[in-house]
Design a protein around this motif. Structure first.
Motif, PDB file in Angstrom:
ATOM      1  N   ARG A  60       9.421 -16.551  -0.790  1.00 26.80           N
ATOM      2  CA  ARG A  60       8.318 -15.581  -1.057  1.00 26.80           C
ATOM      3  C   ARG A  60       7.888 -15.040   0.383  1.00 26.80           C
ATOM      4  N   LEU A  61       7.666 -13.676   0.526  1.00 25.96           N
ATOM      5  CA  LEU A  61       7.125 -13.032   1.756  1.00 25.96           C
ATOM      6  C   LEU A  61       5.975 -12.215   1.263  1.00 25.96           C
ATOM      7  N   PRO A  62       4.985 -12.441   2.036  1.00 24.52           N
ATOM      8  CA  PRO A  62       3.805 -11.548   2.104  1.00 24.52           C
ATOM      9  C   PRO A  62       4.057  -9.967   2.400  1.00 24.52           C
ATOM     10  N   TRP A  63       3.210  -8.996   1.670  1.00 21.59           N
ATOM     11  CA  TRP A  63       3.562  -7.653   1.989  1.00 21.59           C
ATOM     12  C   TRP A  63       3.225  -7.493   3.433  1.00 21.59           C
ATOM     13  N   SER A  64       2.175  -8.318   4.027  1.00 15.61           N
ATOM     14  CA  SER A  64       1.786  -8.242   5.140  1.00 15.61           C
ATOM     15  C   SER A  64       2.833  -8.224   6.227  1.00 15.61           C
ATOM     16  N   ALA A  65       3.954  -8.776   6.057  1.00 18.70           N
ATOM     17  CA  ALA A  65       5.292  -8.942   6.841  1.00 18.70           C
ATOM     18  C   ALA A  65       5.579  -7.909   7.327  1.00 18.70           C
ATOM     19  N   PHE A  66       5.472  -6.576   6.565  1.00 17.95           N
ATOM     20  CA  PHE A  66       5.941  -5.292   6.684  1.00 17.95           C
ATOM     21  C   PHE A  66       4.845  -4.473   7.205  1.00 17.95           C
ATOM     22  N   ASP A  67       3.803  -4.616   7.521  1.00 15.72           N
ATOM     23  CA  ASP A  67       2.493  -3.935   7.839  1.00 15.72           C
ATOM     24  C   ASP A  67       3.079  -2.938   9.136  1.00 15.72           C
ATOM     25  N   ARG A  68       3.443  -3.519  10.226  1.00 15.40           N
ATOM     26  CA  ARG A  68       3.714  -2.878  11.176  1.00 15.40           C
ATOM     27  C   ARG A  68       4.731  -1.866  11.403  1.00 15.40           C
ATOM     28  N   TRP A  69       5.687  -1.884  10.038  1.00 16.00           N
ATOM     29  CA  TRP A  69       6.730  -0.793   9.587  1.00 16.00           C
ATOM     30  C   TRP A  69       6.510  -0.109   8.457  1.00 16.00           C
ATOM     31  N   GLY A  70       4.966   0.116   8.136  1.00 17.11           N
ATOM     32  CA  GLY A  70       4.973   1.106   6.711  1.00 17.11           C
ATOM     33  C   GLY A  70       4.318   0.145   5.525  1.00 17.11           C
ATOM     34  N   GLY A  71       4.119  -1.182   5.497  1.00 17.64           N
ATOM     35  CA  GLY A  71       3.713  -2.038   4.805  1.00 17.64           C
ATOM     36  C   GLY A  71       4.287  -1.924   3.300  1.00 17.64           C
ATOM     37  N   LYS A  72       3.420  -2.538   2.338  1.00 19.70           N
ATOM     38  CA  LYS A  72       3.772  -2.481   0.796  1.00 19.70           C
ATOM     39  C   LYS A  72       4.417  -1.228   0.504  1.00 19.70           C
ATOM     40  N   PRO A  73       5.581  -1.339  -0.267  1.00 20.96           N
ATOM     41  CA  PRO A  73       6.182  -0.140  -0.756  1.00 20.96           C
ATOM     42  C   PRO A  73       5.287   0.540  -1.865  1.00 20.96           C
ATOM     43  N   GLN A  74       5.404   1.684  -2.013  1.00 22.61           N
ATOM     44  CA  GLN A  74       4.965   2.687  -3.049  1.00 22.61           C
ATOM     45  C   GLN A  74       5.896   2.302  -4.230  1.00 22.61           C
ATOM     46  N   VAL A  75       5.323   2.872  -5.411  1.00 26.47           N
ATOM     47  CA  VAL A  75       6.140   3.227  -6.562  1.00 26.47           C
ATOM     48  C   VAL A  75       7.051   4.233  -6.435  1.00 26.47           C
ATOM     49  N   GLY A  76       8.389   3.799  -6.682  1.00 26.47           N
ATOM     50  CA  GLY A  76       9.520   4.925  -6.479  1.00 26.47           C
ATOM     51  C   GLY A  76      10.154   4.657  -5.154  1.00 26.47           C
TER      52      GLY A  76
END
Length: 121
Positions: A60-76
């Motif tokens: 399990r990975l929190p979306w915050s792991a990607f905050d520095r590089w765009g964060g949580k993905p958007q639909v699509g």
């Protein structure tokens, strides 16, 4: 790109590489994703003399792991994604097996341009 590793003993390691060829693992080891993982072995752990049935990894990975590089993905959004395995065993002819859920032209997990896409809905 990111790498998230889980071993049959439940040990984890995560990396962020700014780009391919930008330095070895030691340069990027400070990245901490916040990953939580669990491994289940169906067989006998750490007994090289027998053959285990399988092992299962959950992570399990929190979306915050990607905050520095765009964060949580958007639909699509489409992200490249690879599930792979590196197995060492005395029972394998070459001593190791590399397998991946992608059509890699040769055994190298850093060929991210060949990874399939995951599309977020």
């Amino acid at each position: 790109y990111w790498e998230f590793h889980v071993t049959p003993s439940g040990c984890t390691r995560d990396y962020f590489y700014a780009r391919r060829g930008s330095g070895g693992e030691k340069r990027w080891m400070k990245y901490e994703s916040g990953m939580a993982a669990k491994a289940t072995v169906v067989g006998t752990f750490d007994d090289w003399s027998d053959r285990d049935n399988k092992w299962i990894a959950e992570m399990r990975l929190p979306w915050s792991a990607f905050d520095r590089w765009g964060g949580k993905p958007q639909v699509g959004d489409a992200w490249r994604f690879l599930v792979s395995r590196y197995d060492y065993s005395v029972h394998l002819e070459d001593g190791s097996e590399l397998s991946a859920a992608a059509p890699l032209p040769w055994q190298n997990y850093h060929l991210f341009e060949y990874y399939p896409y995951v599309v977020f809905r």
